[in-house]
Design an enzyme around this catalytic site. Structure first.
Site, mmCIF file in Angstrom:
data_model
loop_
_atom_site.group_PDB
_atom_site.id
_atom_site.type_symbol
_atom_site.label_atom_id
_atom_site.label_comp_id
_atom_site.label_asym_id
_atom_site.label_seq_id
_atom_site.Cartn_x
_atom_site.Cartn_y
_atom_site.Cartn_z
ATOM 1 N N ASP A 55 0.840 -1.191 0.000
ATOM 2 C CA ASP A 55 0.000 0.000 0.000
ATOM 3 C C ASP A 55 0.878 1.244 0.000
ATOM 4 O OD1 ASP A 55 -2.329 -1.448 0.083
ATOM 5 O OD2 ASP A 55 -2.532 -1.351 2.254
ATOM 6 N N LYS A 56 0.351 2.335 -0.520
ATOM 7 C CA LYS A 56 1.105 3.581 -0.623
ATOM 8 C C LYS A 56 1.721 3.980 0.718
ATOM 9 C CE LYS A 56 0.577 8.463 -1.899
ATOM 10 N NZ LYS A 56 -0.341 9.505 -2.429
#
Length: 333
Positions: A148-149
């Site tokens: 995930d970012k």
């Protein structure tokens, strides 16, 4: 990818076609049924678990095809081809076939609508030139899995199609060592255990993943509580926060975030799955540090090099913001 790689992203393209020839190799049958996809691309999609028939995920191109309708979920592709960007990378390993980096939080793995620049792909295109494997599509060259970012930690990317196919196969069969460090609100009832559930799109909010009683895909996480912080005043109470090591045996979107929340220990700072307020002392620390991302770090990644056969294992410490959070949590004891 996710914190785990997944082919169910919003915007994914769904392709379906009939296979009328049985008994031949599945990848050959699919290349005839889906003429716009190369056989190499189809093999990679199979390895990534993106091909299914009658609801069953198929991963081996060597398997024999049977007649029926096959479905392929293509990852979403950004409308523009990503451009190289001179973004510093912490490279842990690199050879002619693959590259391993320690991804910072705040960096998306690949371009997507609304996040076309500043991604790991942009950085890799600058660092590696045009050597990245193209199997992942225009917007995802070299990307085999993803974080995930706002999750930091170790990621591997492919520089050749051979490495891409080999790595995709390892991830599909879960022959990868992956351990994450999470800082959570409270602690699970059991200090160690295995969480084995089905995870899929939430029935109430399609932007979120959830543990499902029916449908979804199997998700397995082993966890060990390594340390607790802020011992409760009452003997029957739970600690205020915990440091938990989570080992993945599958790679579903937001798997650790969903699983930890499901056992009553959501990740600190998680804006999506951290429902419920942390204890006042913990909340004060989060606010003081302005810690607004999920406290999750991909600490260990181990695998057998898909080309050379060398056993590789990489381990990194959590970044400065998580270390600062943990230091402050320690002071609660």
């Amino acid at each position: 990818m996710t914190d785990e790689d997944n082919t169910e992203d919003a915007g994914a393209e769904i392709l379906s076609a009939e296979v009328t020839a049985s008994g031949i190799r599945l990848d050959k049958a699919l290349s005839d049924a889906f003429p716009t996809l190369s056989r190499a691309r189809l093999q990679a999609l199979l390895a990534e678990g993106a091909v299914s028939k009658d609801g069953q995920v198929l991963t081996s191109g060597k398997a024999k095809a049977t007649c029926g309708t096959y479905t392929i979920t293509l990852p979403p592709v950004a409308p523009a081809e990503p451009q190289p960007e001179n973004i510093p990378l912490t490279v842990l390993f690199e050879d002619a076939h693959l590259i391993v980096v320690d991804k910072p939080s705040g960096m998306a793995a690949h371009p997507a609508p609304g996040c076309e620049n500043g991604t790991l792909v942009n950085a890799l295109l600058y660092h590696c030139g045009d050597t990245l494997s193209g199997i992942g599509g225009v917007a995802r060259p070299g990307i085999v899995h993803r974080l995930d970012k706002d999750t930091s930690g170790v990621m591997v990317a492919a520089k050749t199609d051979e490495a891409h196919q080999g790595l995709s196969a390892l991830f599909a069969t879960h022959d990868i060592e992956r351990t994450y460090i999470a800082l959570t609100r409270g602690t699970p009832n059991a200090l160690s255990g295995r969480i084995d559930t089905q995870i899929g799109r939430s029935l109430h909010d399609r932007k979120k993943m959830a543990v499902l009683k029916h449908g979804g895909r199997q998700a397995i996480t082993d966890y060990v509580v390594q340390k607790t912080y802020g011992q409760p005043a009452k003997a029957s109470g739970a600690p205020l926060a915990s440091r938990i090591a989570c080992t993945l045996h599958t790679g579903r979107t937001h798997q650790i975030r969903v699983h930890m929340a499901s056992v009553g220990a959501p990740l600190l700072g998680d804006p999506v799955y951290g429902s419920g307020a942390a204890a006042i002392p913990v909340r004060a620390i989060l606010e003081e540090l302005n810690f607004t991302r999920q406290a999750l770090h991909a600490a260990i990644l181990g695998f057998v090099h898909p080309v050379t056969g060398e056993a590789l294992r990489f381990e990194t410490a959590p970044p400065a913001d998580m270390q600062a959070l943990e230091t402050r949590l320690c002071a609660l004891d």
